[in-house]
Design a protein around this motif. Structure first.
Motif, PDB file in Angstrom:
ATOM      1  N   VAL A  55       0.823  -1.212   0.000  1.00  0.00           N
ATOM      2  CA  VAL A  55       0.000   0.000   0.000  1.00  0.00           C
ATOM      3  C   VAL A  55       0.854   1.258   0.000  1.00  0.00           C
ATOM      4  O   VAL A  55       0.366   2.354  -0.312  1.00  0.00           O
ATOM      5  N   ASN A  56       2.122   1.131   0.359  1.00  0.00           N
ATOM      6  CA  ASN A  56       3.016   2.282   0.396  1.00  0.00           C
ATOM      7  C   ASN A  56       3.827   2.450  -0.893  1.00  0.00           C
ATOM      8  O   ASN A  56       4.728   3.282  -0.956  1.00  0.00           O
ATOM      9  N   ASP A  57       3.499   1.663  -1.920  1.00  0.00           N
ATOM     10  CA  ASP A  57       4.175   1.735  -3.213  1.00  0.00           C
ATOM     11  C   ASP A  57       3.188   2.270  -4.245  1.00  0.00           C
ATOM     12  O   ASP A  57       2.227   1.598  -4.613  1.00  0.00           O
ATOM     13  N   TRP A  58       3.418   3.485  -4.730  1.00  0.00           N
ATOM     14  CA  TRP A  58       2.459   4.120  -5.630  1.00  0.00           C
ATOM     15  C   TRP A  58       2.306   3.381  -6.954  1.00  0.00           C
ATOM     16  O   TRP A  58       1.280   3.523  -7.619  1.00  0.00           O
ATOM     17  N   THR A  59       3.285   2.575  -7.331  1.00  0.00           N
ATOM     18  CA  THR A  59       3.215   1.848  -8.602  1.00  0.00           C
ATOM     19  C   THR A  59       2.270   0.654  -8.547  1.00  0.00           C
ATOM     20  O   THR A  59       1.965   0.059  -9.581  1.00  0.00           O
ATOM     21  N   GLN A  60       1.792   0.285  -7.359  1.00  0.00           N
ATOM     22  CA  GLN A  60       0.960  -0.905  -7.218  1.00  0.00           C
ATOM     23  C   GLN A  60      -0.525  -0.571  -7.060  1.00  0.00           C
ATOM     24  O   GLN A  60      -1.267  -1.263  -6.378  1.00  0.00           O
ATOM     25  N   TYR A  61      -0.930   0.503  -7.714  1.00  0.00           N
ATOM     26  CA  TYR A  61      -2.338   0.907  -7.693  1.00  0.00           C
ATOM     27  C   TYR A  61      -2.885   0.983  -9.119  1.00  0.00           C
ATOM     28  O   TYR A  61      -2.155   1.251 -10.075  1.00  0.00           O
ATOM     29  N   SER A  62      -4.171   0.746  -9.252  1.00  0.00           N
ATOM     30  CA  SER A  62      -4.887   0.982 -10.500  1.00  0.00           C
ATOM     31  C   SER A  62      -6.263   1.523 -10.135  1.00  0.00           C
ATOM     32  O   SER A  62      -6.675   1.466  -8.969  1.00  0.00           O
ATOM     33  N   MET A  63      -6.974   2.038 -11.132  1.00  0.00           N
ATOM     34  CA  MET A  63      -8.311   2.566 -10.884  1.00  0.00           C
ATOM     35  C   MET A  63      -9.347   1.546 -11.333  1.00  0.00           C
ATOM     36  O   MET A  63      -9.269   0.998 -12.438  1.00  0.00           O
ATOM     37  N   ASN A  64     -10.296   1.280 -10.462  1.00  0.00           N
ATOM     38  CA  ASN A  64     -11.330   0.288 -10.724  1.00  0.00           C
ATOM     39  C   ASN A  64     -12.146   0.681 -11.959  1.00  0.00           C
ATOM     40  O   ASN A  64     -12.803   1.719 -11.967  1.00  0.00           O
ATOM     41  N   PRO A  65     -12.115  -0.136 -13.021  1.00  0.00           N
ATOM     42  CA  PRO A  65     -12.832   0.230 -14.250  1.00  0.00           C
ATOM     43  C   PRO A  65     -14.343   0.225 -14.105  1.00  0.00           C
ATOM     44  O   PRO A  65     -15.048   0.856 -14.892  1.00  0.00           O
ATOM     45  N   ALA A  66     -14.857  -0.481 -13.098  1.00  0.00           N
ATOM     46  CA  ALA A  66     -16.303  -0.542 -12.898  1.00  0.00           C
ATOM     47  C   ALA A  66     -16.804   0.602 -12.029  1.00  0.00           C
ATOM     48  O   ALA A  66     -17.996   0.722 -11.774  1.00  0.00           O
ATOM     49  N   ASP A  67     -15.879   1.441 -11.574  1.00  0.00           N
ATOM     50  CA  ASP A  67     -16.230   2.505 -10.650  1.00  0.00           C
ATOM     51  C   ASP A  67     -16.277   3.835 -11.390  1.00  0.00           C
ATOM     52  O   ASP A  67     -15.255   4.362 -11.794  1.00  0.00           O
ATOM     53  N   ASP A  68     -17.468   4.361 -11.598  1.00  0.00           N
ATOM     54  CA  ASP A  68     -17.620   5.661 -12.242  1.00  0.00           C
ATOM     55  C   ASP A  68     -17.400   6.726 -11.173  1.00  0.00           C
ATOM     56  O   ASP A  68     -18.283   7.014 -10.381  1.00  0.00           O
ATOM     57  N   ASN A  69     -16.199   7.321 -11.146  1.00  0.00           N
ATOM     58  CA  ASN A  69     -15.914   8.227 -10.038  1.00  0.00           C
ATOM     59  C   ASN A  69     -16.446   9.640 -10.248  1.00  0.00           C
ATOM     60  O   ASN A  69     -15.997  10.582  -9.617  1.00  0.00           O
ATOM     61  N   LEU A  70     -17.446   9.760 -11.108  1.00  0.00           N
ATOM     62  CA  LEU A  70     -18.237  10.984 -11.126  1.00  0.00           C
ATOM     63  C   LEU A  70     -19.598  10.754 -10.487  1.00  0.00           C
ATOM     64  O   LEU A  70     -20.464  11.617 -10.518  1.00  0.00           O
ATOM     65  N   SER A  71     -19.775   9.560  -9.901  1.00  0.00           N
ATOM     66  CA  SER A  71     -20.987   9.314  -9.120  1.00  0.00           C
ATOM     67  C   SER A  71     -20.920  10.140  -7.840  1.00  0.00           C
ATOM     68  O   SER A  71     -19.839  10.493  -7.369  1.00  0.00           O
ATOM     69  N   LYS A  72     -22.056  10.446  -7.274  1.00  0.00           N
ATOM     70  CA  LYS A  72     -22.067  11.201  -6.027  1.00  0.00           C
ATOM     71  C   LYS A  72     -21.342  10.414  -4.942  1.00  0.00           C
ATOM     72  O   LYS A  72     -21.498   9.202  -4.831  1.00  0.00           O
ATOM     73  N   GLY A  73     -20.534  11.109  -4.155  1.00  0.00           N
ATOM     74  CA  GLY A  73     -19.774  10.459  -3.101  1.00  0.00           C
ATOM     75  C   GLY A  73     -18.411   9.979  -3.569  1.00  0.00           C
ATOM     76  O   GLY A  73     -17.663   9.407  -2.790  1.00  0.00           O
ATOM     77  N   GLU A  74     -18.097  10.193  -4.848  1.00  0.00           N
ATOM     78  CA  GLU A  74     -16.805   9.780  -5.374  1.00  0.00           C
ATOM     79  C   GLU A  74     -16.148  10.954  -6.100  1.00  0.00           C
ATOM     80  O   GLU A  74     -16.804  11.694  -6.826  1.00  0.00           O
ATOM     81  N   GLY A  75     -14.856  11.097  -5.921  1.00  0.00           N
ATOM     82  CA  GLY A  75     -14.130  12.165  -6.582  1.00  0.00           C
ATOM     83  C   GLY A  75     -14.536  13.537  -6.071  1.00  0.00           C
ATOM     84  O   GLY A  75     -15.481  13.701  -5.298  1.00  0.00           O
ATOM     85  N   TRP A  76     -13.758  14.538  -6.493  1.00  0.00           N
ATOM     86  CA  TRP A  76     -14.068  15.931  -6.161  1.00  0.00           C
ATOM     87  C   TRP A  76     -14.425  16.673  -7.436  1.00  0.00           C
ATOM     88  O   TRP A  76     -13.788  16.500  -8.472  1.00  0.00           O
ATOM     89  N   MET A  77     -15.478  17.478  -7.363  1.00  0.00           N
ATOM     90  CA  MET A  77     -15.809  18.336  -8.493  1.00  0.00           C
ATOM     91  C   MET A  77     -16.175  19.720  -7.977  1.00  0.00           C
ATOM     92  O   MET A  77     -16.982  19.868  -7.056  1.00  0.00           O
ATOM     93  N   ALA A  78     -15.542  20.715  -8.562  1.00  0.00           N
ATOM     94  CA  ALA A  78     -15.846  22.111  -8.233  1.00  0.00           C
ATOM     95  C   ALA A  78     -16.831  22.657  -9.249  1.00  0.00           C
ATOM     96  O   ALA A  78     -16.805  22.267 -10.423  1.00  0.00           O
ATOM     97  N   ASN A  79     -17.702  23.556  -8.821  1.00  0.00           N
ATOM     98  CA  ASN A  79     -18.599  24.176  -9.787  1.00  0.00           C
ATOM     99  C   ASN A  79     -18.081  25.550 -10.215  1.00  0.00           C
ATOM    100  O   ASN A  79     -18.840  26.430 -10.590  1.00  0.00           O
ATOM    101  N   ASN A  80     -16.761  25.696 -10.122  1.00  0.00           N
ATOM    102  CA  ASN A  80     -16.074  26.798 -10.809  1.00  0.00           C
ATOM    103  C   ASN A  80     -14.775  26.200 -11.339  1.00  0.00           C
ATOM    104  O   ASN A  80     -13.994  25.628 -10.596  1.00  0.00           O
ATOM    105  N   ASN A  81     -14.554  26.262 -12.643  1.00  0.00           N
ATOM    106  CA  ASN A  81     -13.370  25.596 -13.172  1.00  0.00           C
ATOM    107  C   ASN A  81     -12.200  26.545 -13.365  1.00  0.00           C
ATOM    108  O   ASN A  81     -11.062  26.119 -13.532  1.00  0.00           O
ATOM    109  N   SER A  82     -12.458  27.831 -13.355  1.00  0.00           N
ATOM    110  CA  SER A  82     -11.380  28.794 -13.537  1.00  0.00           C
ATOM    111  C   SER A  82     -10.764  29.129 -12.183  1.00  0.00           C
ATOM    112  O   SER A  82     -11.369  29.812 -11.360  1.00  0.00           O
TER     113      SER A  82
END
Length: 234
Positions: A55-82
């Motif tokens: 878990v302390n090795d950054w090369t041993q991670y991947s992103m779950n393909p079944a996980d849409d991280n724009l679902s509510k409760g996942e990821g961060w999104m700002a409503n100002n992009n500038s």
């Protein structure tokens, strides 16, 4: 006896200089804005990532393909992009080693355009009082040291397995407790990108820097071990 002394002393000094990087879980965070349940705290909850070993090795991670991280409760999104930004509080001063940025991995191409494509990264050891959460104001870098300027962040294709971070800042030499990430630009491939910006996950790896008092005790203890060593060698 000498081997034991050397082993203990080496261990103490290794801890003192902080050479063993580990995954850091921030203790707090703020953002220029948050949208639709996609708060900044989602950036370091790890739910979108899969670890295949250390878990302390950054090369041993991947992103779950079944996980849409724009679902509510996942990821961060700002409503100002500038000039949207986030600040992470690591909880203590760390010798930074690696920062991994994971962009959105959405099943809908409409939202990919909200992914960060360029960012500025800053670091500091003392608390920031100029940037107010939820203000949507541009980031004020007064008192911050630049860690990466206009860093490119790749954009993911639609709903695929992401086997590596979208940006990696590795072999860092900076120390600090607070990290700031300022959105420089988004990919802009959909109309929503003119309003929204965000990311999926942020990982920080480093080693805590001992407080001066603790470091002094370690050095005193080290001196005592060296004295004992000399006595045994006489």
């Amino acid at each position: 006896m000498m081997k034991i002394i050397h082993s203990v002393l080496a261990s103490m000094l290794t801890t003192a200089v902080g050479v063993h990087a580990a995954l850091i879980i921030p203790t707090g965070s703020t953002a220029s804005s948050e949208s639709g349940g996609r708060g900044v705290g989602n950036l370091y909850n790890g739910v979108e990532l899969v670890n295949t070993g250390d878990v302390n090795d950054w090369t041993q991670y991947s992103m779950n393909p079944a996980d849409d991280n724009l679902s509510k409760g996942e990821g961060w999104m700002a409503n100002n992009n500038s000039g949207a930004w986030i600040i992470l509080d690591l909880g203590a001063v760390y010798a930074l080693d690696t920062i991994s940025i994971w962009n959105f991995n959405s099943s809908t191409n409409q939202y990919i355009g909200r992914s960060v494509s360029s960012m500025n990264v800053y670091v500091r050891s003392t608390a920031d009082t100029l940037n107010v959460a939820g203000s949507k104001a541009a980031f004020d870098s007064t008192g911050w040291a630049s860690l990466q300027a206009a860093a490119a962040v790749s954009v993911n294709p639609q709903d695929t397995t992401i086997t590596a971070p979208n940006a990696v800042f590795d072999s860092l030499t900076q120390t600090g407790r607070y990290l700031a990430f300022e959105v420089d630009s988004t990919s802009g491939s959909d109309g929503g990108s003119t309003k929204y910006a965000g990311m999926g996950e942020v990982q920080v790896f480093g080693a805590v820097v001992p407080e001066p008092a603790a470091l002094g005790l370690i050095m005193v203890a080290g001196g005592s071990f060296l004295f004992i060593r000399r006595r045994f060698m006489m």
